[in-house]
Design a protein around this motif. Sequence first.
Motif, PDB file in Angstrom:
ATOM      1  N   THR A 189      11.971  18.708  -4.439  1.00 19.96           N
ATOM      2  CA  THR A 189      10.718  19.054  -5.094  1.00 19.96           C
ATOM      3  C   THR A 189       9.598  18.801  -4.117  1.00 19.96           C
ATOM      4  OG1 THR A 189      10.647  16.818  -5.939  1.00 19.96           O
ATOM      5  CG2 THR A 189      11.457  18.491  -7.449  1.00 19.96           C
ATOM      6  N   GLY A 190       8.374  19.091  -4.595  1.00 17.60           N
ATOM      7  CA  GLY A 190       7.206  18.790  -3.787  1.00 17.60           C
ATOM      8  C   GLY A 190       6.910  19.893  -2.801  1.00 17.60           C
ATOM      9  N   ALA A 191       5.944  19.580  -1.919  1.00 23.30           N
ATOM     10  CA  ALA A 191       5.486  20.562  -0.952  1.00 23.30           C
ATOM     11  C   ALA A 191       6.631  20.953  -0.031  1.00 23.30           C
ATOM     12  CB  ALA A 191       4.342  19.970  -0.136  1.00 23.30           C
ATOM     13  N   SER A 207       3.294  12.132  -3.202  1.00 19.81           N
ATOM     14  CA  SER A 207       4.021  10.868  -3.071  1.00 19.81           C
ATOM     15  C   SER A 207       5.243  10.785  -3.965  1.00 19.81           C
ATOM     16  CB  SER A 207       3.091   9.692  -3.343  1.00 19.81           C
ATOM     17  OG  SER A 207       2.800   9.631  -4.723  1.00 19.81           O
ATOM     18  N   GLU A 208       5.216  11.480  -5.098  1.00 22.47           N
ATOM     19  CA  GLU A 208       6.353  11.349  -6.023  1.00 22.47           C
ATOM     20  C   GLU A 208       7.675  11.774  -5.345  1.00 22.47           C
ATOM     21  OE1 GLU A 208       6.005   9.797  -8.966  1.00 22.47           O
ATOM     22  OE2 GLU A 208       8.200   9.854  -9.000  1.00 22.47           O
ATOM     23  N   PRO A 209       7.713  12.955  -4.748  1.00 26.42           N
ATOM     24  CA  PRO A 209       8.964  13.323  -4.062  1.00 26.42           C
ATOM     25  C   PRO A 209       9.290  12.356  -2.931  1.00 26.42           C
ATOM     26  CG  PRO A 209       7.507  15.201  -4.218  1.00 26.42           C
ATOM     27  CD  PRO A 209       6.719  14.021  -4.639  1.00 26.42           C
ATOM     28  N   LEU A 210       8.245  11.841  -2.282  1.00 23.29           N
ATOM     29  CA  LEU A 210       8.492  10.884  -1.199  1.00 23.29           C
ATOM     30  C   LEU A 210       9.106   9.607  -1.759  1.00 23.29           C
ATOM     31  CD1 LEU A 210       5.361  11.263   1.101  1.00 23.29           C
ATOM     32  CD2 LEU A 210       7.727  11.871   1.603  1.00 23.29           C
ATOM     33  N   GLN A 211       8.557   9.192  -2.936  1.00 27.05           N
ATOM     34  CA  GLN A 211       9.130   7.993  -3.566  1.00 27.05           C
ATOM     35  C   GLN A 211      10.568   8.237  -3.980  1.00 27.05           C
ATOM     36  OE1 GLN A 211       6.668   6.500  -6.674  1.00 27.05           O
ATOM     37  NE2 GLN A 211       5.146   5.668  -5.266  1.00 27.05           N
ATOM     38  N   THR A 212      10.801   9.443  -4.506  1.00 30.78           N
ATOM     39  CA  THR A 212      12.170   9.796  -4.880  1.00 30.78           C
ATOM     40  C   THR A 212      13.070   9.712  -3.650  1.00 30.78           C
ATOM     41  OG1 THR A 212      11.200  11.317  -6.439  1.00 30.78           O
ATOM     42  CG2 THR A 212      13.547  11.561  -6.038  1.00 30.78           C
ATOM     43  N   LEU A 230     -12.806  13.999 -13.190  1.00 33.20           N
ATOM     44  CA  LEU A 230     -12.062  15.193 -12.808  1.00 33.20           C
ATOM     45  C   LEU A 230     -11.358  14.966 -11.464  1.00 33.20           C
ATOM     46  CD1 LEU A 230     -11.748  17.993 -14.080  1.00 33.20           C
ATOM     47  CD2 LEU A 230     -13.376  18.816 -12.365  1.00 33.20           C
ATOM     48  N   LEU A 231     -12.170  14.429 -10.541  1.00 32.89           N
ATOM     49  CA  LEU A 231     -11.632  14.146  -9.208  1.00 32.89           C
ATOM     50  C   LEU A 231     -10.449  13.193  -9.284  1.00 32.89           C
ATOM     51  CD1 LEU A 231     -14.591  13.649  -6.731  1.00 32.89           C
ATOM     52  CD2 LEU A 231     -12.648  15.209  -6.533  1.00 32.89           C
ATOM     53  N   PHE A 232     -10.655  12.172 -10.157  1.00 33.87           N
ATOM     54  CA  PHE A 232      -9.598  11.170 -10.278  1.00 33.87           C
ATOM     55  C   PHE A 232      -8.281  11.829 -10.674  1.00 33.87           C
ATOM     56  CE2 PHE A 232      -7.114   8.162 -12.761  1.00 33.87           C
ATOM     57  CZ  PHE A 232      -7.007   7.111 -11.849  1.00 33.87           C
ATOM     58  N   PHE A 233      -8.423  12.737 -11.668  1.00 38.65           N
ATOM     59  CA  PHE A 233      -7.183  13.362 -12.129  1.00 38.65           C
ATOM     60  C   PHE A 233      -6.599  14.300 -11.080  1.00 38.65           C
ATOM     61  CE2 PHE A 233      -8.686  12.011 -16.362  1.00 38.65           C
ATOM     62  CZ  PHE A 233      -7.564  11.276 -16.700  1.00 38.65           C
ATOM     63  N   ILE A 234      -7.480  15.087 -10.475  1.00 44.04           N
ATOM     64  CA  ILE A 234      -6.994  15.993  -9.430  1.00 44.04           C
ATOM     65  C   ILE A 234      -6.325  15.187  -8.324  1.00 44.04           C
ATOM     66  CG2 ILE A 234      -7.747  17.556  -7.576  1.00 44.04           C
ATOM     67  CD1 ILE A 234      -9.946  18.514  -9.502  1.00 44.04           C
ATOM     68  N   ASN A 235      -7.083  14.120  -8.007  1.00 44.98           N
ATOM     69  CA  ASN A 235      -6.642  13.239  -6.943  1.00 44.98           C
ATOM     70  C   ASN A 235      -5.259  12.651  -7.204  1.00 44.98           C
ATOM     71  OD1 ASN A 235      -6.921  11.864  -4.683  1.00 44.98           O
ATOM     72  ND2 ASN A 235      -8.526  10.485  -5.377  1.00 44.98           N
ATOM     73  N   SER A 236      -5.116  12.051  -8.392  1.00 45.76           N
ATOM     74  CA  SER A 236      -3.818  11.421  -8.660  1.00 45.76           C
ATOM     75  C   SER A 236      -2.747  12.498  -8.793  1.00 45.76           C
ATOM     76  CB  SER A 236      -3.874  10.525  -9.897  1.00 45.76           C
ATOM     77  OG  SER A 236      -4.365  11.240 -10.989  1.00 45.76           O
ATOM     78  N   GLY A 237      -3.169  13.663  -9.291  1.00 49.39           N
ATOM     79  CA  GLY A 237      -2.205  14.757  -9.356  1.00 49.39           C
ATOM     80  C   GLY A 237      -1.714  15.128  -7.972  1.00 49.39           C
ATOM     81  N   VAL A 238      -2.695  15.285  -7.070  1.00 48.36           N
ATOM     82  CA  VAL A 238      -2.346  15.689  -5.709  1.00 48.36           C
ATOM     83  C   VAL A 238      -1.495  14.614  -5.041  1.00 48.36           C
ATOM     84  CG1 VAL A 238      -3.288  16.076  -3.394  1.00 48.36           C
ATOM     85  CG2 VAL A 238      -4.288  17.225  -5.368  1.00 48.36           C
ATOM     86  N   SER A 239      -1.992  13.371  -5.216  1.00 49.57           N
ATOM     87  CA  SER A 239      -1.235  12.319  -4.521  1.00 49.57           C
ATOM     88  C   SER A 239       0.140  12.131  -5.152  1.00 49.57           C
ATOM     89  CB  SER A 239      -2.011  11.007  -4.469  1.00 49.57           C
ATOM     90  OG  SER A 239      -2.335  10.602  -5.769  1.00 49.57           O
ATOM     91  N   ASN A 240       0.219  12.328  -6.458  1.00 49.70           N
ATOM     92  CA  ASN A 240       1.542  12.286  -7.096  1.00 49.70           C
ATOM     93  C   ASN A 240       2.427  13.381  -6.544  1.00 49.70           C
ATOM     94  OD1 ASN A 240       1.242  10.112  -8.653  1.00 49.70           O
ATOM     95  ND2 ASN A 240       0.984  11.195 -10.593  1.00 49.70           N
ATOM     96  N   TYR A 241       1.813  14.549  -6.446  1.00 49.80           N
ATOM     97  CA  TYR A 241       2.567  15.709  -5.973  1.00 49.80           C
ATOM     98  C   TYR A 241       3.139  15.430  -4.581  1.00 49.80           C
ATOM     99  CZ  TYR A 241       3.549  20.535  -4.695  1.00 49.80           C
ATOM    100  OH  TYR A 241       4.167  21.676  -4.303  1.00 49.80           O
ATOM    101  N   TRP A 300       0.861  -1.189   0.000  1.00 43.35           N
ATOM    102  CA  TRP A 300       0.000   0.000   0.000  1.00 43.35           C
ATOM    103  C   TRP A 300       0.888   1.227   0.000  1.00 43.35           C
ATOM    104  CZ3 TRP A 300      -5.026  -0.879  -0.684  1.00 43.35           C
ATOM    105  CH2 TRP A 300      -5.500  -2.161  -0.386  1.00 43.35           C
ATOM    106  N   SER A 301       1.152   1.703  -1.222  1.00 44.36           N
ATOM    107  CA  SER A 301       2.008   2.869  -1.271  1.00 44.36           C
ATOM    108  C   SER A 301       1.215   4.078  -0.799  1.00 44.36           C
ATOM    109  CB  SER A 301       2.521   3.094  -2.682  1.00 44.36           C
ATOM    110  OG  SER A 301       1.493   3.623  -3.468  1.00 44.36           O
ATOM    111  N   LEU A 302       1.939   5.048  -0.362  1.00 47.96           N
ATOM    112  CA  LEU A 302       1.327   6.276   0.139  1.00 47.96           C
ATOM    113  C   LEU A 302       0.401   6.863  -0.916  1.00 47.96           C
ATOM    114  CD1 LEU A 302       1.442   8.232   2.507  1.00 47.96           C
ATOM    115  CD2 LEU A 302       3.227   9.453   1.300  1.00 47.96           C
ATOM    116  N   ARG A 303       0.875   6.757  -2.157  1.00 44.42           N
ATOM    117  CA  ARG A 303       0.131   7.316  -3.275  1.00 44.42           C
ATOM    118  C   ARG A 303      -1.269   6.715  -3.342  1.00 44.42           C
ATOM    119  NH1 ARG A 303       2.420   7.409  -9.237  1.00 44.42           N
ATOM    120  NH2 ARG A 303       0.522   7.992 -10.316  1.00 44.42           N
ATOM    121  N   TRP A 304      -1.321   5.376  -3.218  1.00 48.06           N
ATOM    122  CA  TRP A 304      -2.616   4.729  -3.331  1.00 48.06           C
ATOM    123  C   TRP A 304      -3.426   4.887  -2.050  1.00 48.06           C
ATOM    124  CZ3 TRP A 304      -4.246   4.312  -7.842  1.00 48.06           C
ATOM    125  CH2 TRP A 304      -3.346   4.076  -8.892  1.00 48.06           C
TER     126      TRP A 304
END
Lengths: 672, 133
Positions: free
Chosen positions: A282-284, A257-262, A244-255, A6-10
């Motif tokens: 990067t990231g927040a 989780s992506e730096p966290l994954q990095t 729309l939500l899905f995209f916003i959602n994955s965008g937000v979670s990417n935003y 269960w990645s943070l992203r999901w």
Amino acid sequence: MAQHPWSLRWLIGGIYFIIMIVLLGALLLFFIQRIESDNMATVLSRLRGQARLGADLLVQRIETEYFATKTSRLHNQRLLGADVLAAQGDVGQARLLADLLDYARNSDDAKQTLRRVHVNAGARRVLLLDLDGTLVATSTNYAANTLPDDFAAVSPEVRAAIDGDSGLGDNIRYDEQAGEDIAFIAALVHVKTLVPPTSKMEKTRTHLVPLGVLVLAAPLTDVKDKIGGIKLAVGLTFLGVLVLLFFINSGVSNYISEPLQTLSRAAERFATGDLQQRIIPTGAGEVASLGASFNDMAAQLRVTITRLAEERAQAEAILTSMVDGVLVTDLTGNIVLMNTMAEVMCNVSEEQVLGKPLSDAVLHFDILDLLQKTLDSALPNKLEVTFTRPTERVVEVHVAPVTVGEMLIGAVIVLYDITHQRRLEQVRRDFVANVSHELRTPVTSIRAMAETLADADGEDPELARDFMTTIISESERLTALLDDLLQLSQIESGRRLITPQALNIAEVIRHVAQRVLGPITARHQRLVLTVPEVLDGCADRDALVQILVNLIDNARKYSPEGSAIRVTAEQDTALRIRITDDGLGIPEADLERIFERFYRVDKARSRAVGGTGLGLAIVKHLVELHGGWISVHSELGVGSTFTVTLPSPAAPPAEAGELPAGQESPATRPAS
Amino acid sequence: MPYILIVEDELPIAQSIAYTLKREGFDVTIATDGAEGLRLALGTPSPSLVLLDLMLPSMDGLEVCRTLRQRQRSWIPVVMLTAKAEAVDRALGLEIGADDYLTKPFSMRELVARVKAALPGGGSNSTAALTRN
């Protein structure tokens, strides 16, 4: 490293998304429900109105028409229907109602009215039933027999209209004939009658008498279609919002989780030792500063690790290059470290004994006891032991406690190989004993002879002469020995300095040949020189003279009378002087020891020829002071060749060449 | 007449001792190496006493002494002569059966006295020798 399932992203995206779906779904259902019920209510209400209106209109039409046609017939009275009814009494009233129904059944008026209602309400059909449920009239050519007999009984709307207070009833059901949902609205059709007042106080009351039931069957298809359309629109909107939500959602979670994954990947690489990499923050804000912290940490780690590695390498280098054996044990006496020298001394490899008891490496009970003593007392101890394998060594063992702060954590064992030191001490002791012996012998001779002569008191002049001669030669031997000892002592203590300078070596050899000629010819020996006219070399003249004198003298002493001693000199890469004799030769076993002090192959012979036992030792020292070396080749019964090799004049020994040119050798030349 | 065997490789010393002992009335034979000394000591006539140098060619004094004792000639007194002055040598010499020990350089008079003392039943002679000198 395994990725967490269960990645943070999901986790972030999924939970957020599910919550949104549930909320939106609930909202949607609520809205659809509301829209449906609102619409239904509106439609039903409108239909109810239509039915009521239709029923009223129908009564009005029937009454008007009925009474219009009946007025003339009925006593020409212009009475209102109600009055008529009231006047008729109960029996008459029932007949009138039947008449009215009958009229309605046959008149076009009623049918027209029904049709109007039909059109206004957009109904499928409009029926007029009597109170028993029998069909009276329809707006269409609706076949009466298609209605079930118990229509009124089974139709809840009809029952409701007849029995209910409001005179209205409705029901929605699927109509098999029409193949659609139909709203059945029933409205009670009643005729108004007037009830005359029974007293003065009362007014005339209106009394409603039910005539029949108007049933309006309106299809709900339109409503359903409308609601369906709304549902579709809302559903589509819902879907759109979801997407729309899905995209916003994955965008937000990417935003997030992506730096966290990095960071996570970077941390994994850090863990494998790659501290070179840098994370681009990067990231927040928090995540970016976390990345920056990671970079700082990596940089500091790298510095620390590099420093630690350097320190470790340094310590290892020191330990490895140490000439002393070092062993470290823990508290239980198990080996945790062992350097190369310790491996050599104990004849084991570190891998074999690491983590094992000390006894696996050093099977020496005194050392094991010493270790135990140190571990028990936390005090250093030392001991001298002899190792027999792999080679015999005298080893001084120091065992010291290793403490961290106050706590004892083990012991360090240092093995000093003092074999060489002990051997030197032995050599020195032997030398002292030898010197003592060598000095005592001539002194003893001199004293014994002198005493004997004194006791003899001139009894035997021949013996006296003989003894006197021996006393003199023994004194000379003593002097030669003292000279050689002094010289050796000066050389060995470093006080004998040599000053190499450019020399004609050939001239020095000829000079020495002249000097030693006397003793040689005395034994009928010959000295054969094979030396060029000029042979440039670099040497300390006095030292070279002494080397040659000693070597030629040595050859002379150990060769038979009448033999030849050959001296050759040549210069190639270095200067080589060879002194060859046809003497006894030296046994191979003694070859390497003949340069030792007081070493004699044959003691009797040596004494007979008057050697001090130090000549070759002095030669070796002097040759080595020139940076050269001496070697010997010998064959028993054939002869020996001593070869002195001196460095070429092109490369005089640097330290010697720097000495002041005028400095004289401090050595006292022996009169050998 | 007591017969004394001198085993000494330094001829000047051996000759001096021989001369002195002859003057004292002893028969003297000189052997210049260990092997010869041992041969003469075991031969006939048996020496009354052996003066034995410690450092000898071919067989050293200790070896000669030890062999002599093993060959059941234990009754022959042995006086060791040596330039080695260390106590350990003295002890070793006495341990393997030497009767006395003289360190080089020695006084000729002392040598004579010790020889006489070491000879079987020669105690009074030695005193006489000492007083005479």
